[in-house]
Design a protein around this motif. Structure first.
Motif, PDB file in Angstrom:
ATOM      1  N   ASP A  15       1.006  10.319   5.591  1.00  0.00           N
ATOM      2  CA  ASP A  15       0.554  10.813   6.881  1.00  0.00           C
ATOM      3  C   ASP A  15       1.268  12.136   7.120  1.00  0.00           C
ATOM      4  O   ASP A  15       2.491  12.215   6.990  1.00  0.00           O
TER       5      ASP A  15
ATOM      6  N   GLU B 116      -2.249   4.721  13.843  1.00  0.00           N
ATOM      7  CA  GLU B 116      -3.100   4.896  12.656  1.00  0.00           C
ATOM      8  C   GLU B 116      -3.542   3.528  12.168  1.00  0.00           C
ATOM      9  O   GLU B 116      -2.743   2.592  12.143  1.00  0.00           O
TER      10      GLU B 116
ATOM     11  N   LEU C  31       5.024  -0.541   8.556  1.00  0.00           N
ATOM     12  CA  LEU C  31       3.602  -0.705   8.292  1.00  0.00           C
ATOM     13  C   LEU C  31       3.277  -2.151   8.640  1.00  0.00           C
ATOM     14  O   LEU C  31       3.955  -3.071   8.183  1.00  0.00           O
TER      15      LEU C  31
ATOM     16  N   ASN D  19       5.959   8.872   8.777  1.00  0.00           N
ATOM     17  CA  ASN D  19       6.058   7.514   9.306  1.00  0.00           C
ATOM     18  C   ASN D  19       7.399   6.932   8.894  1.00  0.00           C
ATOM     19  O   ASN D  19       7.583   6.524   7.768  1.00  0.00           O
TER      20      ASN D  19
ATOM     21  N   SER E 204      -5.905  -5.501   6.790  1.00  0.00           N
ATOM     22  CA  SER E 204      -5.930  -4.122   7.258  1.00  0.00           C
ATOM     23  C   SER E 204      -4.502  -3.746   7.637  1.00  0.00           C
ATOM     24  O   SER E 204      -3.647  -4.620   7.829  1.00  0.00           O
ATOM     25  N   THR E 205      -4.252  -2.461   7.718  1.00  0.00           N
ATOM     26  CA  THR E 205      -2.900  -1.999   8.016  1.00  0.00           C
ATOM     27  C   THR E 205      -2.910  -1.066   9.222  1.00  0.00           C
ATOM     28  O   THR E 205      -3.939  -0.486   9.570  1.00  0.00           O
TER      29      THR E 205
ATOM     30  N   SER F  64      -6.166   1.316   9.207  1.00  0.00           N
ATOM     31  CA  SER F  64      -6.977   1.343   7.984  1.00  0.00           C
ATOM     32  C   SER F  64      -8.217   0.478   8.177  1.00  0.00           C
ATOM     33  O   SER F  64      -8.316  -0.278   9.139  1.00  0.00           O
TER      34      SER F  64
ATOM     35  N   TYR G 266      -9.433  -4.382   3.657  1.00  0.00           N
ATOM     36  CA  TYR G 266      -9.400  -4.429   2.204  1.00  0.00           C
ATOM     37  C   TYR G 266      -9.658  -5.869   1.796  1.00  0.00           C
ATOM     38  O   TYR G 266      -9.012  -6.785   2.307  1.00  0.00           O
TER      39      TYR G 266
ATOM     40  N   PHE H 217       0.842  -1.189   0.000  1.00  0.00           N
ATOM     41  CA  PHE H 217       0.000   0.000   0.000  1.00  0.00           C
ATOM     42  C   PHE H 217       0.876   1.237   0.000  1.00  0.00           C
ATOM     43  O   PHE H 217       1.923   1.271   0.633  1.00  0.00           O
ATOM     44  N   GLU H 218       0.419   2.240  -0.709  1.00  0.00           N
ATOM     45  CA  GLU H 218       1.044   3.552  -0.638  1.00  0.00           C
ATOM     46  C   GLU H 218       0.139   4.417   0.224  1.00  0.00           C
ATOM     47  O   GLU H 218      -1.075   4.391   0.079  1.00  0.00           O
ATOM     48  N   TYR H 219       0.730   5.158   1.121  1.00  0.00           N
ATOM     49  CA  TYR H 219      -0.046   5.995   2.014  1.00  0.00           C
ATOM     50  C   TYR H 219       0.775   7.217   2.385  1.00  0.00           C
ATOM     51  O   TYR H 219       1.980   7.259   2.175  1.00  0.00           O
TER      52      TYR H 219
ATOM     53  N   ASP I 254       2.638   6.807  13.661  1.00  0.00           N
ATOM     54  CA  ASP I 254       3.306   7.880  12.928  1.00  0.00           C
ATOM     55  C   ASP I 254       4.404   8.508  13.791  1.00  0.00           C
ATOM     56  O   ASP I 254       4.567   8.172  14.968  1.00  0.00           O
TER      57      ASP I 254
END
Length: 109
Positions: free
Chosen positions: A17, A78, A25, A21, A67-68, A80, A83, A13-15, A72
């Motif tokens: 914050d 944090e 992950l 971070n 889920s992730t 998610s 998915y 995943f690309e995210y 941070d």
């Protein structure tokens, strides 16, 4: 590609914050049997930091969810949503993806 028991699958995943971070992950894996009276079951012992999981033959016929989570750089935890990996794959197959996205949009309306 056909998924089979004892094969590895990987997700990434690309995210972003705003607090940054620089840590890991974490990927949490769940199974869902499509029974609306039950919630997805957490797969104990399948936490990963590389997004890879070895498929188990006992999971045939169920949906694999991920889920992730991360902490941070400001110290905030944090998380998610889930998915659905099957849904993510189907949406990238040309004709089937078009159909899946269309069906999802109709169900939202």
């Amino acid at each position: 590609q056909i998924l089979t028991a004892r094969s590895n699958i990987s997700v990434s995943f690309e995210y972003a914050d705003e607090d940054g971070n620089s840590g890991n992950l974490y990927y949490f894996w769940y199974l869902d049997d499509d029974d609306p009276s039950t919630s997805a079951a957490y797969l104990t012992g399948y936490l990963s930091t590389d997004g890879t999981i070895l498929l188990d033959e006992d999971w045939v016929g169920q949906n694999l969810l991920v889920s992730t989570s991360f902490v941070d750089d400001a110290g905030n935890a944090e998380f998610s949503n889930y998915y659905d990996l099957g849904e993510m794959v189907y949406e990238h197959i040309p004709l089937l993806g078009w159909f899946t996205r269309g069906l999802k949009n109709r169900l939202k309306a």
